[in-house]
Design an enzyme around this catalytic site. Sequence first.
Site, PDB file in Angstrom:
ATOM      1  N   HIS A 139      51.503 -13.895 -11.986  1.00 55.41           N
ATOM      2  CA  HIS A 139      52.125 -13.616 -13.285  1.00 55.41           C
ATOM      3  C   HIS A 139      53.064 -12.417 -13.240  1.00 55.41           C
ATOM      4  O   HIS A 139      53.899 -12.247 -14.132  1.00 55.41           O
ATOM      5  CB  HIS A 139      51.056 -13.446 -14.382  1.00 55.41           C
ATOM      6  CG  HIS A 139      50.311 -12.145 -14.347  1.00 55.41           C
ATOM      7  ND1 HIS A 139      49.067 -12.011 -13.791  1.00 55.41           N
ATOM      8  CD2 HIS A 139      50.641 -10.916 -14.820  1.00 55.41           C
ATOM      9  CE1 HIS A 139      48.644 -10.767 -13.928  1.00 55.41           C
ATOM     10  NE2 HIS A 139      49.591 -10.075 -14.549  1.00 55.41           N
ATOM     11  N   ASP A 169      46.368 -17.044  -9.450  1.00 52.18           N
ATOM     12  CA  ASP A 169      47.166 -15.892  -9.880  1.00 52.18           C
ATOM     13  C   ASP A 169      47.468 -14.951  -8.712  1.00 52.18           C
ATOM     14  O   ASP A 169      47.344 -13.723  -8.844  1.00 52.18           O
ATOM     15  CB  ASP A 169      46.464 -15.134 -11.007  1.00 52.18           C
ATOM     16  CG  ASP A 169      47.410 -14.175 -11.726  1.00 52.18           C
ATOM     17  OD1 ASP A 169      48.633 -14.404 -11.684  1.00 52.18           O
ATOM     18  OD2 ASP A 169      46.926 -13.189 -12.311  1.00 52.18           O
ATOM     19  N   SER A 253      48.427  -4.797 -12.705  1.00 49.61           N
ATOM     20  CA  SER A 253      48.254  -6.127 -12.122  1.00 49.61           C
ATOM     21  C   SER A 253      48.855  -6.195 -10.732  1.00 49.61           C
ATOM     22  O   SER A 253      50.005  -5.820 -10.522  1.00 49.61           O
ATOM     23  CB  SER A 253      48.916  -7.181 -13.011  1.00 49.61           C
ATOM     24  OG  SER A 253      48.275  -7.266 -14.262  1.00 49.61           O
TER      25      SER A 253
END
Length: 408
Positions: A139, A169, A253
């Site tokens: 993402h 992911d 992230s």
Amino acid sequence: MGYYDDHMRSEKMKKERGGSGKVFIAAISGGIVGALIVVAMLPILLDWGAYMQPDNQASAQESVATTTTIPSEQIEFKQIQTEVTDAVGKVSDAVVGVVNIQQGGGSIFSPPGATEAGTGSGVVYKKENGKAYIVTNHHVIDKASKIEVSLSNGTRVEATLLGSDSLTDLAVLTIEEEHVSQVAVFGDSDTITLGEPVIAIGNPLGLEFFGSVTQGIVSGTERTIPVLYDRSGQPQWEADVIQTDAAINPGNSGGALVNLRGEVIGINSMKIAQSQAEGIGFAIPINTAKPIIEDLEMHNEVKRPFMGIGLMSLADISLEHQRNTLKLPEEVTHGIVVTGVEQQSPAFNAGLKQYDVIVKLDDTEIKGTLELRKYLYNSKNVGDTMKVTYYRDGKLQETEMTLIEQVF
């Protein structure tokens, strides 16, 4: 009378002059004596004045006296080293910034040209054949037309996307090896324990806070979080994650979750952002990420095995159809209903048909579509043989199939 008066006045004046002289001499004598007394008392008066000074002045005098009479001792402060600082030192320069650059649409609301759509983090885990390899989240780089990597010294370099996988992911990038000074070491996420101290390293809220370090513990070791839903809102995939209370914010992230040995045990991925929740963050276990990373390196995608069936959870079928159409025994309450079979697929070659109800893959019970996908994707590889246990017309049967690569 005139003589007498004059004589008396003359004598009176002599007496007055004589008295004034005596007074003058006495005054001088008294002044001299007083001055001598003051001189004699001067040391005592000085000591009394010092005693009557305010505390800060007295302290200042004492300090001056001390520094002038006693040499001050030089105290050398040494750098404090702990397990945490040592662990951070082994990884921090291997954590980089990842910048997602997208082309603008050229409308009045979106001017033409490249714009930074977002930033995240990444971990340099390998140098090989002139390239440095970086793992990050899917993402973070999703929909990017160009990807840049920001290094610990502030330098930005262009990165190449090898591949990404939305299901797990994860994504893998490469940059030129010459830009990298430190490579992170992967640990073993299967050996972590509840309450174990961990460190999160990344770039929360963007590159302004590059390389931020937060500390926490392992709050949960076997957590699953739904990340993919079908149109009806049912989860189609759950990610296996490590739960931690180390602060993980937007921008973290793709960063590193590190143990006190300085080993990366997880890739920071998400947090629960609710007003009633605090300190609940998640990372992809590194043992889960390793095979995905290898696939992305070698094939630019994740090669997953394929059965070739349409499926629906038995729980979504009415009880009437379970008994009358599928003819299932009453004790069968969970499984996968085959809604269709693709021609020349592994399922077709194994003899599966519509309305078969799969209850086991190998020796693992299958209760729904989620369990089937997790077993198929996590436990089997392309080319493996898999035993399938199923009901047909109320009778329990078995078959085997050889799995092939899923092609999207």
